[in-house]
Design an enzyme around this catalytic site. Structure first.
Site, PDB file in Angstrom:
ATOM      1  N   VAL A 742       0.865  -1.180   0.000  1.00  0.00           N
ATOM      2  CA  VAL A 742       0.000   0.000   0.000  1.00  0.00           C
ATOM      3  C   VAL A 742       0.898   1.225   0.000  1.00  0.00           C
ATOM      4  CG1 VAL A 742      -1.792   1.277   1.214  1.00  0.00           C
ATOM      5  CG2 VAL A 742      -1.801  -1.222   1.252  1.00  0.00           C
ATOM      6  N   CYS A 743       0.784   2.046  -1.034  1.00  0.00           N
ATOM      7  CA  CYS A 743       1.643   3.221  -1.177  1.00  0.00           C
ATOM      8  C   CYS A 743       0.850   4.464  -0.789  1.00  0.00           C
ATOM      9  CB  CYS A 743       2.128   3.319  -2.625  1.00  0.00           C
ATOM     10  SG  CYS A 743       3.681   4.192  -2.803  1.00  0.00           S
ATOM     11  N   LEU A 744       1.210   5.041   0.360  1.00  0.00           N
ATOM     12  CA  LEU A 744       0.452   6.169   0.881  1.00  0.00           C
ATOM     13  C   LEU A 744       1.351   7.004   1.786  1.00  0.00           C
ATOM     14  CD1 LEU A 744      -2.540   7.161   0.735  1.00  0.00           C
ATOM     15  CD2 LEU A 744      -2.872   6.044   2.931  1.00  0.00           C
TER      16      LEU A 744
END
Length: 898
Positions: A742-744
């Protein structure tokens, strides 16, 4: 005061102006007009220089400026013309770059071949030929620039080229070194001046990056890093299209005769000539007697390109100013001659070649090649053509060749089997012997891709020959292999290089998931101060933890009776967690393990209250029949993604402050979760959570379920939680990868600042979940990709966004089928109940989309300004019956879908 001028004043002013004009004329010798004329011409040249030409490379994806949202195309041919200016002001216009030469035959970063090895040039020791003013000539291997000093002005200020033809140099030699070769005349022990007449690579340091050895002697070592250029073969490249403004080059003398020349009194060039006059006497004599080619700088570029458009048509000689570069290419964009496979199949014996693409309707005409095996006739290729949806295709994982890719022939020339697929080729590779790796074979087996035609790849080999090969006959050397070939120690290399050079001169001297623009800000109602956790929010795992902690600290054994009952032989994870945590405490650090005695005293009562609360909850649940609680505690986290990750470390570093923070998070979630988010925590592992989110209406994710596994690290909240997305191997959002990453920014897995990143004082798990639902799974996820937000509102960006939404909905439907057949543990009831209620709505939406209603839109077909693509409808029509079948398996009557 009256400021009016009298006639006499005007006359005196006129006389004064006239005298000033005469003074200017006298001072500049009548050249003022010429100066201003030259200045105007200079400004015009600057304006012309600043009008940059748009440049492209082979394989670039472009669109027409006349139709920026229309079909795209691929650059398949480049003709480049440049204006040149010499150091003496000579200008030559419209020169074809195919006539230009580099200052050296080998440059930094060029790829070279030695036997079966491919390498990249990392450093060059130049061999310079100098003509002295007395007429003598010699060559010197310049490992130390102190031996050959450039005399100002130095026109070529480029670190890659220390010397160039025509450069004035001063030779500083105390004695004749072995690395010098006198071509005529004799060495004299003094400092002399001369002119560089030629520059070549004398020694080359090569970083060997790959070998074509796939059989025979696999232990063959790489060549030495320091190489004589005569032992190297330069890999072919399309150099004529890579020239840029300001590059220096050589135009061979033979090319001057048929090119119109123009001598222009350019001020800058004039000044350079003035500076150069002090060396003119000796320089002119050497120009007359030498044959070196003149040095030029590129002052203007002009490019004409050939384009292969998606529909299969071709345009040649297109001015580059009429084209726009395509910065973002979708995964379901394809172009003619591209190799593809079907998404749903893993048949290695079937692959396709794109013949034409309808960019608006997202349909692709594919010529499929299938290898058929028959005992009587052996293997043969069967070809068919089919019109398919772009959403059901993928670029071939092994045949994704691009222009300028470095490739290796899998079989020796003459042994290739045109009907062989990858499996047959792999078997044949082991038939190669060491004798196959001769110089001739290697040069005919390493090459560069130069084009594509009729399902074949055109390759220019290192032996200068060109041939067309089937994609299964060659293997692409990945660029990542070049970059990961090993880090080069520049200091060591330079030292070794100098040492090697000096050994031959004994007597002389000693080298882009995505952050969101603005993260979700939790509302005032969700940001309220959370009071100290009371008994209602204190879970059994926390009670057991604190009870055992008190027992460890104060020696009390009575409190253990309030912990959760377990089998004596099987100790639970929570007890292991407590045991290791208490062992890690140090009484000398009261701040890290201070215990609230009042809380310990109230533990038995709190435990009874929780039991009553749980009993009442069970009673309420039984009355409501089936109602999936939004927040609840469960047992068995064995299928959690982070179950085994750093388990021992987490247990040993647990502190009371960490437990207290987790309790606050739990109470926050139980109190404020919206009705579209469900969370489960684990009794035996307080650090693990699992969340389910319902896709919001108006997005391509509507009615879908999306699952996330969360782990709270021992340093939480000073470090953000770790999150894994249950992707099922599919990517439906730029922030959510197939691997589950998850890229955040909020999770510190992407760059961010301010409120975009994790704040230990204010950020929470609830904020993370709301960010997933509101910002990640939004109505235009295409713009979540890094840098794509700049396309928001532009024709190209909006077109790509619509296409991305279509694909995202198709993947969401596939994820529904996957979840129905294998729901995550503890969420089986939710999956069944949710899709039982939403199945008809999902199927009705599918029907509307197949009729043309835009994905995520609630408007009627006749009210919509856009319609879904034909390719999307084709793909959805294939998924619809599978989706209906999955719904029917849980008891839904799909025949009544609206």
């Amino acid at each position: 005061m009256d400021m009016a001028l009298t006639d006499s004043d005007w006359d005196s002013s006129s006389d004064s102006g006239s005298s000033e004009h005469e003074e200017i004329e006298f001072s500049y010798g009548g050249q003022a007009q010429n100066i201003f004329s030259n200045l105007e011409e200079t400004i015009g040249k600057i304006d012309e220089f600043l009008s940059f030409e748009r440049g492209f490379m082979y394989g670039d994806i472009v669109r027409s400026t006349a139709e920026p949202s229309g079909q795209s195309g691929r650059v398949i041919n480049i003709d480049m013309f440049v204006n040149l200016e010499s150091t003496h002001g000579k200008i030559i216009k419209e020169v074809d770059t195919k006539r230009l030469q580099k200052l050296r035959s080998i440059s930094l970063c060029d790829y070279v071949i030695n036997g079966p090895w491919l390498g990249r040039v990392d450093k060059i020791v130049e061999r310079v030929s100098v003509t002295l003013d007395d007429g003598s000539k010699y060559e010197i291997l310049v490992s130390d620039q102190g031996k050959l000093v450039a005399i100002p002005p130095n026109f070529l200020e480029d670190s890659q080229y220390s010397y160039y033809p025509g450069q004035r140099v001063q030779v500083k030699l105390d004695h004749a070194p072995r690395s010098s070769t006198w071509l005529c005349g004799n060495w004299r022990e003094n400092q002399v001046m001369g002119t560089v007449c030629a520059v070549e690579a004398g020694l080359v340091y090569v970083d060997w990056v790959a070998s074509i050895i796939v059989g025979g002697d696999r232990n063959l070592s790489a060549p030495q890093a320091l190489q004589n250029p005569e032992n190297l073969t330069l890999l072919p490249c399309v150099s004529h299209a890579s020239w840029q403004l300001g590059d220096w080059c050589i135009l061979p003398s033979s090319s001057h005769s048929d090119i119109a020349e123009q001598q222009t009194p350019f001020v800058a060039a004039h000044n350079l000539n003035e500076c150069h006059k002090i060396f003119q006497k000796g320089f002119n004599r050497n120009i007359q007697s030498s044959s070196f080619d003149e040095l030029f700088v590129i002052t203007k570029t002009k490019m004409k390109v050939g384009i292969m458009w998606q529909d299969g048509s071709c345009s040649l000689g297109v001015d580059s100013q009429q084209l726009l570069p395509v910065g973002a290419v979708n995964a379901h964009d394809f172009w003619p001659e591209q190799f593809v496979v079907e998404k749903e199949t893993c048949n290695s014996k079937k692959w396709g070649v794109v013949k034409a693409v309808n960019a608006k309707e997202q349909t692709v005409k594919v010529q499929w090649t299938t290898q058929v095996e028959k005992e009587a006739t052996g293997c043969f290729n069967e070809q068919t053509e089919e019109m398919v949806s772009a959403y059901e295709l993928l670029e071939h994982p092994d045949f994704g060749f691009c222009f300028s890719d470095v490739v290796v022939r899998l079989l020796p020339e003459g042994k290739a089997d045109l009907n062989a697929d990858k499996i047959v080729t792999t078997e044949a590779k082991h038939l190669l012997t060491e004798s196959d790796y001769t110089g001739a074979y290697c040069l005919s087996s390493i090459g560069v891709v130069t084009g594509f035609k009729n399902g074949a790849v055109e390759v220019k080999w290192a032996n200068a020959s060109t041939s067309k090969v089937a994609p299964c006959e060659i293997w692409r050397i990945e660029r990542s292999e070049f970059s990961n070939s090993g880090t080069i120690n520049s200091e060591g290399n330079v030292h070794d290089l100098s040492q090697k050079t000096n050994q031959s001169d004994e007597a002389s001297s000693n080298h882009q998931e995505t952050g969101l623009v603005k993260l979700y800000s939790v509302g005032a109602g969700l940001n309220k101060n959370i009071p100290e956790c009371n008994s209602f929010f204190l879970p059994k795992a926390a009670i057991g933890f604190i009870t055992n902690l008190a027992s460890s600290l104060f020696g009390s054994q009575s409190s253990t009776s309030h912990s959760r009952c377990n089998d004596s032989e099987d100790q639970s994870d929570s007890e292991v967690l407590v045991k290791e945590a208490t062992e890690s405490y140090d009484m000398s650090e009261p701040n890290s393990c201070e215990v609230d005695i009042a809380m310990m005293v109230n533990l038995p009562t709190e435990g009874k209250r929780i039991t009553k609360a749980l009993d009442s909850t069970l009673l309420e649940s039984s009355r409501e029949l089936v109602r999936f609680r939004q927040f609840d505690m469960v047992n068995d986290c064995s299928d959690h993604h982070f179950f085994a990750l750093d388990k021992g470390l987490a247990q040993s570093q647990v502190t009371k402050s960490w437990v207290k923070k987790v309790q606050q998070e739990w109470s926050n979630l139980e109190a404020d979760l919206p009705n579209t988010i469900y969370v489960r925590v684990y009794e035996e592992r307080m650090d693990l959570l699992r969340a389910a989110l319902v896709g919001a209406p108006g997005t391509p994710y509507h009615d879908g379920l999306f699952f996330f596994d969360i782990m709270l690290p021992p340093q939480y909240p000073h470090e953000p939680p770790m999150v894994h997305y249950h992707s099922g191997g599919m990517r439906l959002n730029p922030n959510l990868y197939e691997s589950g990453k998850v890229c955040l920014s909020l999770l510190n897995t992407w760059n961010g600042s301010g409120t975009e990143v994790w704040n230990p004082g204010s950020s929470s798990i609830l904020q993370v979940l709301l960010s997933f639902q509101a910002l990640v799974l939004n109505d235009k996820p295409y713009f979540n990709e890094a840098g794509y937000d700049k396309q928001l509102g532009r024709a190209e960006g909006e077109k790509n966004s619509v296409s991305y939404n279509e694909n995202a909905f198709l993947i969401t439907c596939k994820s529904m089928i996957s979840l129905l057949r294998k729901p995550p543990k503890h969420f089986e009831v939710l999956v069944k109940d949710h899709f039982t209620k939403q199945a008809r709505h999902v199927l009705a939406a599918c029907k509307s989309y197949m009729e043309g209603v835009p994905v995520g839109s609630s408007v009627n077909l006749h009210e919509s300004s856009t319609k879904n693509s034909t390719g999307f409808k084709i793909m959805l029509s294939k998924i619809y019956p599978k989706l209906a079948e999955a719904f029917a398996e849980i008891g839904v009557d799909c025949g009544q879908a609206d």
